[in-house]
Design a protein around this motif. Structure first.
Motif, PDB file in Angstrom:
ATOM      1  N   SER A  53      32.952  34.783  38.055  1.00 49.38           N
ATOM      2  CA  SER A  53      33.383  36.172  37.801  1.00 49.38           C
ATOM      3  C   SER A  53      33.315  37.022  39.066  1.00 49.38           C
ATOM      4  O   SER A  53      32.813  38.151  39.057  1.00 49.38           O
ATOM      5  N   LYS A  54      33.842  36.465  40.163  1.00 52.02           N
ATOM      6  CA  LYS A  54      33.699  37.107  41.459  1.00 52.02           C
ATOM      7  C   LYS A  54      34.279  38.517  41.501  1.00 52.02           C
ATOM      8  O   LYS A  54      33.751  39.398  42.172  1.00 52.02           O
ATOM      9  N   TYR A  55      35.378  38.749  40.780  1.00 46.99           N
ATOM     10  CA  TYR A  55      36.080  40.023  40.907  1.00 46.99           C
ATOM     11  C   TYR A  55      35.762  41.003  39.783  1.00 46.99           C
ATOM     12  O   TYR A  55      36.286  42.108  39.758  1.00 46.99           O
ATOM     13  N   LYS A  56      34.926  40.597  38.872  1.00 42.49           N
ATOM     14  CA  LYS A  56      34.552  41.481  37.769  1.00 42.49           C
ATOM     15  C   LYS A  56      33.555  42.524  38.264  1.00 42.49           C
ATOM     16  O   LYS A  56      32.748  42.270  39.162  1.00 42.49           O
ATOM     17  N   ALA A  57      33.596  43.712  37.667  1.00 40.09           N
ATOM     18  CA  ALA A  57      32.669  44.773  38.046  1.00 40.09           C
ATOM     19  C   ALA A  57      31.229  44.318  37.812  1.00 40.09           C
ATOM     20  O   ALA A  57      30.912  43.704  36.797  1.00 40.09           O
ATOM     21  N   ALA A  94      35.723  30.532  41.153  1.00 45.86           N
ATOM     22  CA  ALA A  94      35.373  31.873  41.613  1.00 45.86           C
ATOM     23  C   ALA A  94      35.787  32.929  40.598  1.00 45.86           C
ATOM     24  O   ALA A  94      35.031  33.868  40.308  1.00 45.86           O
ATOM     25  N   VAL A  95      36.997  32.774  40.043  1.00 47.77           N
ATOM     26  CA  VAL A  95      37.540  33.814  39.160  1.00 47.77           C
ATOM     27  C   VAL A  95      36.893  33.790  37.781  1.00 47.77           C
ATOM     28  O   VAL A  95      36.464  34.835  37.263  1.00 47.77           O
ATOM     29  N   PHE A  96      36.785  32.612  37.175  1.00 48.37           N
ATOM     30  CA  PHE A  96      36.348  32.539  35.779  1.00 48.37           C
ATOM     31  C   PHE A  96      34.876  32.169  35.623  1.00 48.37           C
ATOM     32  O   PHE A  96      34.185  32.734  34.771  1.00 48.37           O
ATOM     33  N   ASP A 103      37.617  22.513  36.458  1.00 47.47           N
ATOM     34  CA  ASP A 103      36.346  23.204  36.704  1.00 47.47           C
ATOM     35  C   ASP A 103      35.989  24.142  35.561  1.00 47.47           C
ATOM     36  O   ASP A 103      34.816  24.256  35.183  1.00 47.47           O
ATOM     37  N   THR A 104      36.985  24.841  35.012  1.00 47.95           N
ATOM     38  CA  THR A 104      36.679  25.743  33.906  1.00 47.95           C
ATOM     39  C   THR A 104      36.384  24.959  32.627  1.00 47.95           C
ATOM     40  O   THR A 104      35.537  25.360  31.830  1.00 47.95           O
ATOM     41  N   ILE A 105      37.074  23.840  32.422  1.00 53.80           N
ATOM     42  CA  ILE A 105      36.771  22.994  31.254  1.00 53.80           C
ATOM     43  C   ILE A 105      35.331  22.510  31.326  1.00 53.80           C
ATOM     44  O   ILE A 105      34.589  22.529  30.342  1.00 53.80           O
ATOM     45  N   GLU A 136      42.246  36.530  49.626  1.00 54.29           N
ATOM     46  CA  GLU A 136      41.453  35.416  50.137  1.00 54.29           C
ATOM     47  C   GLU A 136      41.712  34.190  49.283  1.00 54.29           C
ATOM     48  O   GLU A 136      42.274  34.280  48.189  1.00 54.29           O
ATOM     49  N   ARG A 137      41.301  33.041  49.768  1.00 56.86           N
ATOM     50  CA  ARG A 137      41.550  31.790  49.053  1.00 56.86           C
ATOM     51  C   ARG A 137      40.973  31.816  47.644  1.00 56.86           C
ATOM     52  O   ARG A 137      41.527  31.222  46.720  1.00 56.86           O
ATOM     53  N   GLU A 138      39.853  32.528  47.473  1.00 56.92           N
ATOM     54  CA  GLU A 138      39.205  32.577  46.152  1.00 56.92           C
ATOM     55  C   GLU A 138      40.063  33.252  45.107  1.00 56.92           C
ATOM     56  O   GLU A 138      39.783  33.115  43.904  1.00 56.92           O
ATOM     57  N   ASN A 139      41.098  33.990  45.516  1.00 58.06           N
ATOM     58  CA  ASN A 139      42.007  34.579  44.531  1.00 58.06           C
ATOM     59  C   ASN A 139      42.549  33.524  43.575  1.00 58.06           C
ATOM     60  O   ASN A 139      42.819  33.812  42.407  1.00 58.06           O
ATOM     61  N   TRP A 140      42.744  32.323  44.077  1.00 57.98           N
ATOM     62  CA  TRP A 140      43.342  31.247  43.274  1.00 57.98           C
ATOM     63  C   TRP A 140      42.336  30.163  42.900  1.00 57.98           C
ATOM     64  O   TRP A 140      42.720  29.075  42.492  1.00 57.98           O
ATOM     65  N   ASP A 141      41.068  30.454  43.027  1.00 61.27           N
ATOM     66  CA  ASP A 141      40.018  29.475  42.736  1.00 61.27           C
ATOM     67  C   ASP A 141      39.480  29.732  41.330  1.00 61.27           C
ATOM     68  O   ASP A 141      38.834  30.749  41.087  1.00 61.27           O
TER      69      ASP A 141
END
Length: 519
Positions: free
Chosen positions: A55-59, A50-52, A355-357, A42-47
């Motif tokens: 933490s969308k994909y973290k357990a 979302a990722v950092f 965004d992460t900064i 999905e697009r959020e893979n590179w967002d």
């Protein structure tokens, strides 16, 4: 439900996925159990938000430290395991890492096998995971029987400038060895390349399947064999032994809320160092009151995860680099002119995003220059520093009385890591950087050091003495005839380079042993 297989593998990451790939063509009936599902594309893979940030994909798990504070571990439950999110830096441990090494904070113990025992499998692992690199530049690089099959990933102009600046400082920068499905020419990916050299590789799942992760390289090809069955959303609750206690008789699984049982001639646990130890501990019974393979009381102990730090620096000139993770330095791996003990390893990180900064700025804004976050991102240059932490029996994972996970960790051997940070910071002017050295806590995961579990190892160590180890030299449990553990649990020490290639190489080594046994 009960079904029998020749081989059951629990976990589909670097250890379990690689093992399945090697053994599937043999025609034996194999069951591969994965706790999670396929990671959604999905697009959020590179967002980066979302990722950092989210933490969308973290357990979605809560564990506890010794002080009772809760934290969320940096663990991912998907087909391919943590390799879905890894930076794909695939290093061999140095030859010296297999021997005893004196650190400022203590001793890194010798392994029961040496580098030469792993070398052929390192070469196979590099080819299997499509590692791009070069063997003759890093002064600490151990001897190799085969060259890399793929050339180094090229540096973009600003990173080439860093390479040249490190050379002027008297160091030996070298191309980072990366597991990547990239075909490029003049720094640009060809139309046939899966990888597109984007800025969402390191720490992100790859939307275009250009990362050489365990799912893409091993599990998907292995699953095309009709003799291999992959079950997802299959959480292994416990392992049940026979009446004698000498073998695992049943694997108890909760799959999408349905209780199932499986049995196999050989059972391989490859859940990651923390979860493999937890599975063995929660499988305790009358014959194994402290947990399976735990007569030595080492299961869950000697947890190591590296002393890591991630930093963003600000280039005086813009840094338009997209794919930044191509350069590394090991000159301080075993020491320095002013220090007789190991410091560690330096490599580039994926590029910071505005965004992460913004999300991290609250921690260091009083020391940061006054510029918009997106402008900072355009000037950002990012580094990852790794030093060895030492195995300590009191650093351990276990269950508390209420069933919650306790990760008891006390940092050790930090002086070398602090000196490594100062070495890099002292070169910022020569690298054409501002003096600011800003921590990237989101890349590591919050609640560091305890939450930074990406490099977890050492909780089910191997050895020749059943009194001080859980596994024999083939990674079979001393106390059970058909139980193996094939992930970073078996490590005796962790060195100061990314552990994944050693996990892969060991899985190939154990696979050769299992092929003989299955035959």
């Amino acid at each position: 439900m009960t079904d029998r297989y020749d081989l059951i593998i629990i976990g589909s990451g670097a250890g379990g996925g690689t093992l399945a790939h090697r053994l599937a063509p043999a025609g034996k009936r194999i069951l591969l159990l994965e706790r999670g599902d396929y990671l959604p594309r999905e697009r959020e893979n590179w967002d980066p938000t979302a990722v950092f940030v989210q933490s969308k994909y973290k357990a979605k798990e809560t564990w506890y430290g010794r002080d009772g504070h809760a934290f969320h571990p940096g663990i991912h439950y998907y087909v391919g395991g943590n390799t879905k999110m890894y930076g794909a830096a695939l290093f061999r441990l140095r030859r010296q890492d297999f021997g005893e090494i004196k650190h400022h904070g203590g001793i890194s113990p010798a392994w029961p096998l040496g580098y030469d025992d792993f070398e052929p499998y390192y070469a196979q692992a590099e080819h299997l995971y499509c590692v791009h690199g070069r063997h003759d530049v890093d002064p600490t690089d151990p001897p190799s029987s085969k060259p890399y099959r793929y050339p180094p990933v090229s540096h973009e102009p600003r990173i080439q400038e860093l390479h040249d600046a490190f050379l002027r400082e008297g160091l030996h920068p070298f191309p980072l060895s990366l597991g990547i499905l990239l075909t490029e020419e003049n720094g640009e990916p060809l139309h046939s390349s899966a990888c597109v050299r984007c800025d969402a590789f390191d720490g992100f799942p790859c939307l275009v399947n250009g990362k050489a992760d365990a799912q893409i390289v091993c599990v998907d090809p292995a699953a095309r064999n009709p003799n291999l069955t992959l079950l997802t959303n299959a959480y292994v609750e416990r392992l049940e032994t026979s009446a004698s206690g000498r073998e695992v008789a049943k694997v108890h699984v909760d799959r999408n809320g349905t209780k199932e049982q499986y049995s196999g001639d050989i059972i391989v646990v490859a859940c990651g160092a923390i979860n493999s130890a937890l599975l063995l501990l929660r499988s305790a019974n009358d014959r194994h009151p402290n947990g399976l393979a735990n007569g030595s009381d080492v299961v869950g102990r000697h947890y190591v995860r590296h002393n890591n730090s991630a930093f963003m620096t600000l280039s005086r000139t813009p840094n338009p680099t997209r794919f930044q993770k191509t350069l590394a330095v090991n000159d301080y791996y075993f020491g320095a002119d002013d220090w007789d003990y190991p410091l560690g390893h330096i490599q580039m990180l994926g590029k910071s995003h505005g965004d992460t900064i913004k999300a991290e700025a609250v921690e260091w804004m009083p020391w940061a220059p006054e510029m918009p976050f997106d402008v900072m991102a355009r000037h950002a240059v990012d580094f990852w520093l790794t030093s060895e932490d030492l195995p300590d029996p009191n650093n351990r994972v276990s269950y508390q009385r209420d069933g919650s996970v306790l990760l008891d960790l006390t940092e050790n051997n930090m002086e070398g890591h602090y000196r490594l940070q100062r070495k890099l910071k002292g070169m910022l002017n020569a690298l054409d950087m501002h003096e600011h050295f800003l921590p990237r806590s989101l890349y590591l995961g919050k609640n560091i050091p305890i939450g930074g579990t990406a490099h977890q190892a050492g909780t089910v160590r191997f050895g020749t003495d059943p009194k001080t180890s859980a596994l024999d030299l083939n990674c079979k449990a001393h106390e059970l005839d058909n139980l193996y553990v094939v992930d970073a649990s078996f490590f005796v020490s962790i060195g100061a380079v990314n552990p994944t290639l050693t996990i892969i190489a060991n899985a190939l080594r154990v696979a050769d042993h299992l092929q003989e046994r299955l035959r």
